[in-house]
Design a protein around this motif. Sequence first.
Motif, PDB file in Angstrom:
ATOM      1  N   TYR A   1      10.355  -6.524 -10.849  1.00 18.43           N
ATOM      2  CA  TYR A   1       9.106  -5.776 -10.881  1.00 18.43           C
ATOM      3  C   TYR A   1       8.644  -5.407  -9.473  1.00 18.43           C
ATOM      4  O   TYR A   1       8.716  -6.219  -8.559  1.00 18.43           O
ATOM      5  CB  TYR A   1       8.022  -6.600 -11.581  1.00 18.43           C
ATOM      6  N   PHE A   2       8.145  -4.172  -9.329  1.00 17.90           N
ATOM      7  CA  PHE A   2       7.611  -3.664  -8.066  1.00 17.90           C
ATOM      8  C   PHE A   2       6.380  -4.490  -7.704  1.00 17.90           C
ATOM      9  O   PHE A   2       5.422  -4.560  -8.448  1.00 17.90           O
ATOM     10  CB  PHE A   2       7.246  -2.190  -8.262  1.00 17.90           C
ATOM     11  N   THR A   3       6.439  -5.180  -6.545  1.00 19.68           N
ATOM     12  CA  THR A   3       5.332  -6.061  -6.176  1.00 19.68           C
ATOM     13  C   THR A   3       4.581  -5.638  -4.933  1.00 19.68           C
ATOM     14  O   THR A   3       3.396  -5.930  -4.808  1.00 19.68           O
ATOM     15  CB  THR A   3       5.829  -7.506  -5.949  1.00 19.68           C
ATOM     16  N   ARG A   4       5.247  -4.958  -3.990  1.00 18.24           N
ATOM     17  CA  ARG A   4       4.517  -4.529  -2.805  1.00 18.24           C
ATOM     18  C   ARG A   4       5.306  -3.458  -2.060  1.00 18.24           C
ATOM     19  O   ARG A   4       6.509  -3.308  -2.232  1.00 18.24           O
ATOM     20  CB  ARG A   4       4.202  -5.698  -1.888  1.00 18.24           C
ATOM     21  N   LEU A   5       4.557  -2.735  -1.227  1.00 17.28           N
ATOM     22  CA  LEU A   5       5.151  -1.718  -0.371  1.00 17.28           C
ATOM     23  C   LEU A   5       4.654  -1.958   1.034  1.00 17.28           C
ATOM     24  O   LEU A   5       3.453  -1.911   1.297  1.00 17.28           O
ATOM     25  CB  LEU A   5       4.755  -0.314  -0.851  1.00 17.28           C
TER      26      LEU A   5
ATOM     27  N   GLY B   1      14.396  -8.610  -4.089  1.00 20.37           N
ATOM     28  CA  GLY B   1      15.167  -7.650  -3.317  1.00 20.37           C
ATOM     29  C   GLY B   1      14.261  -6.579  -2.766  1.00 20.37           C
ATOM     30  O   GLY B   1      13.090  -6.476  -3.134  1.00 20.37           O
ATOM     31  N   THR B   2      14.820  -5.781  -1.874  1.00 25.35           N
ATOM     32  CA  THR B   2      14.062  -4.693  -1.259  1.00 25.35           C
ATOM     33  C   THR B   2      14.853  -3.399  -1.361  1.00 25.35           C
ATOM     34  O   THR B   2      16.088  -3.414  -1.502  1.00 25.35           O
ATOM     35  CB  THR B   2      13.776  -4.972   0.229  1.00 25.35           C
ATOM     36  N   ILE B   3      14.102  -2.298  -1.268  1.00 19.92           N
ATOM     37  CA  ILE B   3      14.716  -0.973  -1.240  1.00 19.92           C
ATOM     38  C   ILE B   3      13.706  -0.008  -0.635  1.00 19.92           C
ATOM     39  O   ILE B   3      12.498  -0.202  -0.769  1.00 19.92           O
ATOM     40  CB  ILE B   3      15.165  -0.522  -2.654  1.00 19.92           C
ATOM     41  N   SER B   4      14.203   0.995   0.058  1.00 18.39           N
ATOM     42  CA  SER B   4      13.344   2.058   0.582  1.00 18.39           C
ATOM     43  C   SER B   4      13.732   3.358  -0.117  1.00 18.39           C
ATOM     44  O   SER B   4      14.746   3.415  -0.820  1.00 18.39           O
ATOM     45  CB  SER B   4      13.498   2.194   2.095  1.00 18.39           C
TER      46      SER B   4
ATOM     47  N   PRO C   1       3.089   5.554  -3.659  1.00 22.22           N
ATOM     48  CA  PRO C   1       4.019   4.468  -4.011  1.00 22.22           C
ATOM     49  C   PRO C   1       4.432   4.468  -5.472  1.00 22.22           C
ATOM     50  O   PRO C   1       5.589   4.229  -5.785  1.00 22.22           O
ATOM     51  CB  PRO C   1       3.245   3.196  -3.677  1.00 22.22           C
ATOM     52  N   PHE C   2       3.515   4.766  -6.348  1.00 22.58           N
ATOM     53  CA  PHE C   2       3.843   4.726  -7.768  1.00 22.58           C
ATOM     54  C   PHE C   2       4.630   5.954  -8.202  1.00 22.58           C
ATOM     55  O   PHE C   2       5.247   5.949  -9.248  1.00 22.58           O
ATOM     56  CB  PHE C   2       2.569   4.565  -8.591  1.00 22.58           C
ATOM     57  N   GLU C   3       4.627   6.988  -7.395  1.00 23.05           N
ATOM     58  CA  GLU C   3       5.424   8.172  -7.699  1.00 23.05           C
ATOM     59  C   GLU C   3       6.830   8.045  -7.123  1.00 23.05           C
ATOM     60  O   GLU C   3       7.779   8.559  -7.684  1.00 23.05           O
ATOM     61  CB  GLU C   3       4.741   9.420  -7.140  1.00 23.05           C
TER      62      GLU C   3
END
Length: 110
Positions: free
Chosen positions: A52-56, A72-75, A32-34
């Motif tokens: 900020y990235f909060t969850r996957l 917001g979301t993104i894949s 996830p962090f990559e």
Amino acid sequence: MIHPSIRVLSVAIACILPLAGISVSQAQAGEPFEQFPMVITCEYKGLHQAFYFTRLDADGMATYINPSKLAGTISVSGTAKALGESIGGSCLGRTLKELRASGQARDLKP
């Protein structure tokens, strides 16, 4: 004198803790962090905001949120979408590749 069941429990914990440490450190350096930036910056009506990235999620959907509680979301292969109120802005409908190319996606470097 230590009760035998406590001694067995303490030995089991002593054996499990190093394994837990290994799995945590691997998770921190993992996928996830990559794949996802830690911060995405967007502009809406002249206001610049950091999300900020909060969850996957298990389905590969990353959620970003800002201090104003806009989200917001993104894949990896999809486009950015607003959660809740659809307000527009410079991020919506863009891919991670496009956000990186425009300098809006920021990764943390060690």
